[in-house]
Write a protein that holds these residues in place. Structure first.
Motif, PDB file in Angstrom:
ATOM      1  N   ASP A 280       0.862  -1.178   0.000  1.00  0.00           N
ATOM      2  CA  ASP A 280       0.000   0.000   0.000  1.00  0.00           C
ATOM      3  C   ASP A 280       0.901   1.231   0.000  1.00  0.00           C
ATOM      4  O   ASP A 280       1.286   1.744   1.050  1.00  0.00           O
ATOM      5  CB  ASP A 280      -0.910  -0.019   1.236  1.00  0.00           C
ATOM      6  CG  ASP A 280      -1.848   1.178   1.273  1.00  0.00           C
ATOM      7  OD1 ASP A 280      -1.807   1.993   0.337  1.00  0.00           O
ATOM      8  OD2 ASP A 280      -2.616   1.292   2.246  1.00  0.00           O
ATOM      9  N   LEU A 281       1.242   1.678  -1.188  1.00  0.00           N
ATOM     10  CA  LEU A 281       2.234   2.736  -1.335  1.00  0.00           C
ATOM     11  C   LEU A 281       1.787   4.037  -0.678  1.00  0.00           C
ATOM     12  O   LEU A 281       2.592   4.755  -0.082  1.00  0.00           O
ATOM     13  CB  LEU A 281       2.528   2.965  -2.820  1.00  0.00           C
ATOM     14  CG  LEU A 281       3.578   4.017  -3.169  1.00  0.00           C
ATOM     15  CD1 LEU A 281       4.893   3.717  -2.489  1.00  0.00           C
ATOM     16  CD2 LEU A 281       3.770   4.103  -4.672  1.00  0.00           C
ATOM     17  N   GLN A 282       0.500   4.346  -0.753  1.00  0.00           N
ATOM     18  CA  GLN A 282       0.019   5.613  -0.202  1.00  0.00           C
ATOM     19  C   GLN A 282       0.194   5.667   1.315  1.00  0.00           C
ATOM     20  O   GLN A 282       0.563   6.707   1.867  1.00  0.00           O
ATOM     21  CB  GLN A 282      -1.456   5.818  -0.584  1.00  0.00           C
ATOM     22  CG  GLN A 282      -1.681   6.010  -2.072  1.00  0.00           C
ATOM     23  CD  GLN A 282      -0.804   7.102  -2.669  1.00  0.00           C
ATOM     24  OE1 GLN A 282      -0.690   8.199  -2.107  1.00  0.00           O
ATOM     25  NE2 GLN A 282      -0.165   6.802  -3.790  1.00  0.00           N
ATOM     26  N   THR A 283      -0.079   4.535   1.992  1.00  0.00           N
ATOM     27  CA  THR A 283       0.074   4.505   3.447  1.00  0.00           C
ATOM     28  C   THR A 283       1.539   4.700   3.833  1.00  0.00           C
ATOM     29  O   THR A 283       1.854   5.441   4.778  1.00  0.00           O
ATOM     30  CB  THR A 283      -0.432   3.170   4.007  1.00  0.00           C
ATOM     31  OG1 THR A 283      -1.790   2.983   3.617  1.00  0.00           O
ATOM     32  CG2 THR A 283      -0.346   3.133   5.523  1.00  0.00           C
ATOM     33  N   ILE A 284       2.440   4.035   3.118  1.00  0.00           N
ATOM     34  CA  ILE A 284       3.871   4.164   3.420  1.00  0.00           C
ATOM     35  C   ILE A 284       4.341   5.586   3.133  1.00  0.00           C
ATOM     36  O   ILE A 284       5.087   6.178   3.916  1.00  0.00           O
ATOM     37  CB  ILE A 284       4.684   3.140   2.614  1.00  0.00           C
ATOM     38  CG1 ILE A 284       4.274   1.710   2.975  1.00  0.00           C
ATOM     39  CG2 ILE A 284       6.181   3.320   2.861  1.00  0.00           C
ATOM     40  CD1 ILE A 284       4.975   0.646   2.169  1.00  0.00           C
ATOM     41  N   LYS A 285       3.901   6.150   2.006  1.00  0.00           N
ATOM     42  CA  LYS A 285       4.290   7.521   1.666  1.00  0.00           C
ATOM     43  C   LYS A 285       3.889   8.499   2.765  1.00  0.00           C
ATOM     44  O   LYS A 285       4.658   9.383   3.158  1.00  0.00           O
ATOM     45  CB  LYS A 285       3.639   7.940   0.336  1.00  0.00           C
ATOM     46  CG  LYS A 285       4.422   7.561  -0.904  1.00  0.00           C
ATOM     47  CD  LYS A 285       3.755   8.135  -2.141  1.00  0.00           C
ATOM     48  CE  LYS A 285       4.590   7.861  -3.384  1.00  0.00           C
ATOM     49  NZ  LYS A 285       3.936   8.403  -4.607  1.00  0.00           N
ATOM     50  N   ALA A 286       2.652   8.335   3.248  1.00  0.00           N
ATOM     51  CA  ALA A 286       2.149   9.248   4.275  1.00  0.00           C
ATOM     52  C   ALA A 286       2.987   9.191   5.546  1.00  0.00           C
ATOM     53  O   ALA A 286       3.106  10.188   6.274  1.00  0.00           O
ATOM     54  CB  ALA A 286       0.694   8.915   4.584  1.00  0.00           C
ATOM     55  N   SER A 287       3.588   8.027   5.817  1.00  0.00           N
ATOM     56  CA  SER A 287       4.366   7.872   7.044  1.00  0.00           C
ATOM     57  C   SER A 287       5.816   8.340   6.895  1.00  0.00           C
ATOM     58  O   SER A 287       6.506   8.533   7.904  1.00  0.00           O
ATOM     59  CB  SER A 287       4.364   6.403   7.492  1.00  0.00           C
ATOM     60  OG  SER A 287       5.075   5.588   6.574  1.00  0.00           O
ATOM     61  N   ILE A 288       6.288   8.536   5.648  1.00  0.00           N
ATOM     62  CA  ILE A 288       7.707   8.859   5.418  1.00  0.00           C
ATOM     63  C   ILE A 288       7.906  10.249   4.820  1.00  0.00           C
ATOM     64  O   ILE A 288       8.801  10.994   5.233  1.00  0.00           O
ATOM     65  CB  ILE A 288       8.350   7.804   4.480  1.00  0.00           C
ATOM     66  CG1 ILE A 288       8.270   6.410   5.099  1.00  0.00           C
ATOM     67  CG2 ILE A 288       9.794   8.169   4.157  1.00  0.00           C
ATOM     68  CD1 ILE A 288       9.079   6.216   6.341  1.00  0.00           C
ATOM     69  N   THR A 289       7.094  10.611   3.837  1.00  0.00           N
ATOM     70  CA  THR A 289       7.306  11.852   3.083  1.00  0.00           C
ATOM     71  C   THR A 289       7.318  13.074   4.002  1.00  0.00           C
ATOM     72  O   THR A 289       6.442  13.234   4.860  1.00  0.00           O
ATOM     73  CB  THR A 289       6.212  12.013   2.007  1.00  0.00           C
ATOM     74  OG1 THR A 289       6.203  10.852   1.180  1.00  0.00           O
ATOM     75  CG2 THR A 289       6.461  13.236   1.145  1.00  0.00           C
ATOM     76  N   ASP A 290       8.339  13.904   3.807  1.00  0.00           N
ATOM     77  CA  ASP A 290       8.521  15.160   4.550  1.00  0.00           C
ATOM     78  C   ASP A 290       8.794  14.949   6.041  1.00  0.00           C
ATOM     79  O   ASP A 290       8.740  15.902   6.821  1.00  0.00           O
ATOM     80  CB  ASP A 290       7.309  16.085   4.383  1.00  0.00           C
ATOM     81  CG  ASP A 290       7.122  16.540   2.936  1.00  0.00           C
ATOM     82  OD1 ASP A 290       8.134  16.696   2.245  1.00  0.00           O
ATOM     83  OD2 ASP A 290       5.964  16.719   2.516  1.00  0.00           O
ATOM     84  N   LYS A 291       9.098  13.723   6.452  1.00  0.00           N
ATOM     85  CA  LYS A 291       9.429  13.450   7.854  1.00  0.00           C
ATOM     86  C   LYS A 291      10.954  13.295   7.993  1.00  0.00           C
ATOM     87  O   LYS A 291      11.668  13.082   7.017  1.00  0.00           O
ATOM     88  CB  LYS A 291       8.745  12.163   8.332  1.00  0.00           C
ATOM     89  CG  LYS A 291       7.231  12.122   8.110  1.00  0.00           C
ATOM     90  CD  LYS A 291       6.502  12.935   9.141  1.00  0.00           C
ATOM     91  CE  LYS A 291       5.001  12.946   8.894  1.00  0.00           C
ATOM     92  NZ  LYS A 291       4.395  11.634   8.806  1.00  0.00           N
ATOM     93  N   THR A 292      11.419  13.376   9.219  1.00  0.00           N
ATOM     94  CA  THR A 292      12.818  13.065   9.507  1.00  0.00           C
ATOM     95  C   THR A 292      12.889  11.613   9.973  1.00  0.00           C
ATOM     96  O   THR A 292      12.232  11.236  10.944  1.00  0.00           O
ATOM     97  CB  THR A 292      13.385  13.993  10.589  1.00  0.00           C
ATOM     98  OG1 THR A 292      13.344  15.340  10.106  1.00  0.00           O
ATOM     99  CG2 THR A 292      14.824  13.632  10.920  1.00  0.00           C
ATOM    100  N   VAL A 293      13.660  10.815   9.259  1.00  0.00           N
ATOM    101  CA  VAL A 293      13.741   9.377   9.507  1.00  0.00           C
ATOM    102  C   VAL A 293      15.162   9.012   9.890  1.00  0.00           C
ATOM    103  O   VAL A 293      16.122   9.433   9.224  1.00  0.00           O
ATOM    104  CB  VAL A 293      13.311   8.572   8.265  1.00  0.00           C
ATOM    105  CG1 VAL A 293      13.382   7.070   8.527  1.00  0.00           C
ATOM    106  CG2 VAL A 293      11.904   8.968   7.822  1.00  0.00           C
ATOM    107  N   LEU A 294      15.319   8.234  10.960  1.00  0.00           N
ATOM    108  CA  LEU A 294      16.638   7.743  11.369  1.00  0.00           C
ATOM    109  C   LEU A 294      16.664   6.228  11.232  1.00  0.00           C
ATOM    110  O   LEU A 294      15.736   5.546  11.672  1.00  0.00           O
ATOM    111  CB  LEU A 294      16.951   8.150  12.803  1.00  0.00           C
ATOM    112  CG  LEU A 294      18.356   7.795  13.316  1.00  0.00           C
ATOM    113  CD1 LEU A 294      18.881   8.880  14.241  1.00  0.00           C
ATOM    114  CD2 LEU A 294      18.373   6.453  14.055  1.00  0.00           C
ATOM    115  N   ILE A 295      17.718   5.715  10.609  1.00  0.00           N
ATOM    116  CA  ILE A 295      17.864   4.276  10.396  1.00  0.00           C
ATOM    117  C   ILE A 295      19.163   3.825  11.033  1.00  0.00           C
ATOM    118  O   ILE A 295      20.247   4.292  10.663  1.00  0.00           O
ATOM    119  CB  ILE A 295      17.859   3.937   8.893  1.00  0.00           C
ATOM    120  CG1 ILE A 295      16.515   4.340   8.271  1.00  0.00           C
ATOM    121  CG2 ILE A 295      18.137   2.458   8.667  1.00  0.00           C
ATOM    122  CD1 ILE A 295      16.507   4.329   6.765  1.00  0.00           C
TER     123      ILE A 295
END
Length: 639
Positions: A280-295
């Motif tokens: 579900d690409l839209q759900t993943i996009k909403a959780s990542i796009t324009d956010k700060t992500v640390l891996i």
């Protein structure tokens, strides 16, 4: 600076000269069209008419201006597309309408001039369009057939196959000539870019038997992997040396069109027997796009792929953290020429001061925690390191995630945490308990995602087998009955991201790993994929189980069950923490007390057994050289 300026100047100069060239070509094409129409009308007319210079000038000028407006001088001549031709026709039509108005107003328009103008514009579509597609036709029809000596066929005749064939015909660096296309979905006898559809998979096998085929290109991403394995086995049986290339069934989170660059050598991943996962690409996009992500663990196989997939979704910042500076260098270098804001951080997840500083500075919304020691036999030899990183690192990161109000914390877990038979699995199970214990104590939502072995990851069995094949064998298999669940790296990572976007906190998600695969069968398949025959060209040697290994891995504890989620390939494990956060904290503290006291590995294992009752291991019967293993004080651990 000067070099960059020179390159930019050269780029703009090339664009300018290309536009001038196309402008001149269009002008000559329109003039040629006018001369042809004048010749035809003169032969049909009784009275001789002079060439209409004024009308021709207005027609040519109006059309050229319209083509400029529709940006027809910014296209690539060699790759003129149907969309470009559509804009070309529109430009000529608009320019023609303007020329009729201008000629009528300034010069006057008789029936002869009106006919001349209409025919010049109609013929101009042919002459200008022919000029615009001439280079593509040259490369696609004439040059594409020069010097191509490899006899190739394509399996897959719909969208992907058509795009691959078109790329092959228009790019002369592939030294192949496509002689046939095979697809059960397409009617035999039809032509696709001049290449005939010859039938389906049965016809393809017969064709390979009777023709000197050098290369098979599988451009059928939706084709079931089990069926693809059957086809590849048959092809390799007929022609072991045949080169087989595939368009992978699983790709990254990108909308880039299919092209020749996506084709690669067939690998064990392509015949593993799993259908492509749905995302579900839209759900993943909403959780990542324009956010700060640390891996964390960004230099590893899973962590590195997490960086790549997250980068496709345009986060505001992407912090790649790892203790291995060499792997971080490669990750940073990979994204230098992109617009992804990838920030490398060399740090250990056990370094409290450094991690606190990083989280305080970047304030990530999401943490993907992939950093861990994962090599089973190695951690059997160094259990204290597994405890420090897998348990201590997770606890430290979880506490600091709470402190800095991280929104979500997604930990990558493993099937080896289920009924663990090794230190690595036991420590990862404790890490799951840490995430469950911290969830609800702060605003951070803690989620664990559990899956099996990942094909191609560092230390996995496939690269080891490939090296053994390249060295002439033998391939070493620990037990003929050993089975494992396998998943490709992109599949695992995207499902981790999917589970993370779904989780509301406290869950242990279990990925559907498909059917388990016998390691012995995988070894045989790898030998065949290299054009060799098992036991004849490459021997297979059974070596026996290594410390901490099991014949079978499980994804759930015996007392656990699963509930379905909205995603068909992600389940939620029904497992509640058996330990309160205070008791868990007390037991972990005692583990680290044992480390500080330099106790032997048996003491650590004994305490891990109390922490994880399903953990089983063979206790040492030997007396330690320096001191006997102390049994943990269980009175301190009851709660």
């Amino acid at each position: 600076m000067k070099n960059g300026f020179y390159q930019n100047s050269k780029k703009y100069m090339n664009r300018f000269t290309r536009g001038i060239f196309l402008f001149i070509g269009d002008t000559l094409s329109l003039l040629f069209s006018a001369i042809i129409i004048y010749s035809i009308l003169s032969s049909l007319s009784i009275a001789e008419k002079p060439f209409p210079i004024a009308h021709t000038t207005i027609i040519v000028g109006s059309v050229l201006i319209a083509l400029m407006f529709f940006k027809m001088y910014m296209v690539n001549w060699r790759y003129t597309s149907l969309n470009d031709l559509g804009r070309l026709v529109l430009g000529i039509t608009v320019g023609g309408g303007i020329s009729l108005g201008l000629a009528h107003y300034f010069i006057g328009m008789g029936s002869y001039e009106a006919t001349f103008t209409a025919l010049v514009l109609t013929n101009g579509v042919i002459t200008v369009g022919g000029f615009r597609i001439s280079k593509r036709m040259y490369y696609g029809i004439i040059k594409s057939q020069k010097g191509k000596n490899k006899h190739a066929i394509i399996f897959g005749g719909e969208n992907e196959g058509e795009q691959i064939l078109r790329d092959i015909l228009t790019n002369d660096h592939w030294n192949i000539s496509v002689h046939g296309i095979f697809d059960d979905r397409v009617t035999p006898g039809l032509l696709l870019h001049g290449v005939r559809i010859l039938g389906g998979k049965k016809a393809m096998i017969e064709y390979i038997k009777n023709n000197p085929v050098d290369q098979l290109i599988v451009a059928f991403p939706q084709y079931p992997k089990k069926d693809l394995k059957v086809i590849i086995d048959k092809v390799k049986e007929i022609r072991p040396e045949m080169d087989i290339k595939v368009l992978p069934s699983f790709h990254s989170l990108t909308d880039n069109p299919v092209g020749v660059e996506h084709i690669r050598e067939v690998s064990i991943e392509d015949i593993l027997g799993r259908k492509p996962v749905n995302i579900d690409l839209q759900t993943i996009k909403a959780s990542i796009t324009d956010k700060t992500v640390l891996i964390t663990g960004a230099g590893g196989s899973i962590g590195g792929e997490l960086v790549r997939q997250c980068a496709n979704l345009k986060p505001d910042k992407l912090i790649a953290l790892d203790i291995d500076e060499t792997e971080l260098f490669y990750i940073e270098n990979e994204f230098k020429k992109t617009d992804a804001n990838v920030i490398p951080c060399v740090a250990s997840v056990t370094d409290k001061q450094k991690i606190d500083k990083i989280l305080g500075h970047y304030k990530p919304s999401i943490i993907f925690h992939a950093a861990a020691y994962k090599h089973v036999p190695m951690m059997e030899s160094f259990p204290e390191e597994a405890v420090k990183v897998n348990i201590g690192g997770t606890r430290l990161l979880a506490s600091l995630a709470c402190k800095h109000e991280v929104n979500k914390f997604i930990m990558v877990s493993t099937d080896k945490a289920v009924n663990p038979a090794n230190v690595m699995g036991a420590t990862k199970r404790v890490a799951e308990e840490v995430c469950m214990a911290y969830n609800g104590t702060c605003t951070t939502k803690f989620i664990s995602v559990r899956f099996g072995n990942v094909l191609g990851s560092r230390g996995s069995v496939v690269p080891i087998f490939i090296d053994q094949i390249k060295n002439g064998g033998p391939i070493t298999v620990t037990d003929p009955e050993m089975m494992r669940y396998f998943m490709t790296i992109p599949e695992a990572v995207l499902l981790v991201m999917q589970a993370g976007s779904m989780g509301s906190g406290g869950e242990v998600f279990v990925l559907d790993m498909g059917e388990p695969v016998k390691i012995l069968d995988m070894a045989k398949d790898l030998i065949r994929l290299h054009g060799l025959i098992p036991y004849r060209d490459i021997q297979i040697k059974i070596t026996g189980l290594r410390p901490g290994e099991k014949l079978f891995e499980e994804l759930l504890n015996s007392e656990e069950g699963v509930t379905e989620t909205e995603h068909e390939e992600i389940y939620k494990a029904v497992c509640s923490s058996k330990l309160s956060s205070s008791v868990l904290e007390s037991r972990i503290n005692q583990l680290f007390t044992l480390l500080e006291d330099d106790e032997d590995s048996e003491s650590l294992r004994s305490l891990l057994k109390i922490l994880v009752p399903t953990y089983t291991y063979n206790e040492s019967k030997k007396e330690p050289i320096l001191k006997r293993a102390k049994k943990p004080d269980e009175s301190l651990l009851i709660g």
